[in-house]
Design an enzyme around this catalytic site. Structure first.
Site, short mmCIF file in Angstrom:
data_model
loop_
_atom_site.label_atom_id
_atom_site.label_comp_id
_atom_site.label_asym_id
_atom_site.label_seq_id
_atom_site.Cartn_x
_atom_site.Cartn_y
_atom_site.Cartn_z
CB CYS A 286 -0.90 -0.02 1.23
SG CYS A 286 -2.00 1.39 1.37
CG HIS B 171 -5.52 -2.57 -1.50
ND1 HIS B 171 -4.62 -3.23 -0.69
CD2 HIS B 171 -5.20 -1.26 -1.43
CE1 HIS B 171 -3.78 -2.33 -0.16
NE2 HIS B 171 -4.12 -1.13 -0.61
CD GLU B 172 -6.52 1.42 -4.11
OE1 GLU B 172 -6.70 2.44 -3.40
OE2 GLU B 172 -5.42 0.85 -4.18
CG HIS C 242 -7.41 2.70 1.01
ND1 HIS C 242 -6.66 2.98 2.14
CD2 HIS C 242 -6.56 2.08 0.16
CE1 HIS C 242 -5.43 2.53 1.98
NE2 HIS C 242 -5.34 1.98 0.78
#
Length: 196
Positions: free
Chosen positions: A105, A147-148, A151
């Site tokens: 990341c 993954h994004e 966030h």
């Protein structure tokens, strides 16, 4: 304009992000700056919280993965040229087989860990013109998007490692927060002591 990437430890990385509307001021410029920031840091994805904004916006460009010799021709084709903006995304479903893949990341430099995720996701989102989509993604593409997406939910990939691994990473993560790390892109460290 290249923006500083927010480092581990900043509270913005832990907030669940807010939806935005078409009237969000400077959105086109923001998206353009995010692309520039992501490419400058050699990333394949970047979420708004990583530049200090708790809004439901992230972008993905998986083209760099298309050169991976270990992938099948079909996987390379799927990843090559996949470049997309996701606004107000909501995960509808995560299905399929769970599989581990080594993730990193931009907000947590120099730490990479094997993270287990489902291989197929269905997402509802809007593009930069606020056209709405409901789309299913799989494989490595799904992983980058997950993954994004995490966030904008206030979740980091290090949250998904075992409690033992978390204890082992504690010192490294503290050093990242304090700016005690070498990076070749602009970062903002929450616990950096001024004048050091």
């Amino acid at each position: 304009m290249i923006l500083p990437i927010v480092a581990y430890g900043d509270p913005v990385l832990r907030k669940e992000s807010e939806a935005i509307g078409k009237d969000y001021e400077g959105l086109d410029t923001l998206i353009s700056n995010m692309w520039e920031t992501m490419y400058n840091a050699n990333g394949v994805g970047l979420a708004a919280p990583q530049i200090g904004l708790a809004i439901r916006l992230f972008l993905v460009d998986t083209s760099p993965f298309a050169d991976d010799e270990e992938l099948t021709e079909g996987e390379r084709k799927q990843l090559d040229g996949f470049k997309k903006v996701f606004i107000n995304a909501h995960m509808l479903e995560e299905t399929g087989t769970s599989w581990a893949f080594n993730e990193g990341c931009l907000s947590i430099p120099d730490i990479r860990e094997d993270i287990t995720r489902k291989d197929t996701i269905t997402l509802r989102y809007m593009d930069e013109a606020f056209n709405e989509y409901k789309e299913t993604f799989d494989g490595l593409l799904a992983r980058v998007i997950q993954h994004e997406y995490d966030h904008i939910q206030g979740v980091l990939f290090t949250d998904k490692v075992s409690s033992l691994k978390k204890r082992l990473l504690k010192g490294k993560l503290a050093n990242i927060s304090k700016g005690k790390i070498e990076v070749d892109y602009k970062m903002r460290f929450p616990l950096l002591k001024k004048g050091r």
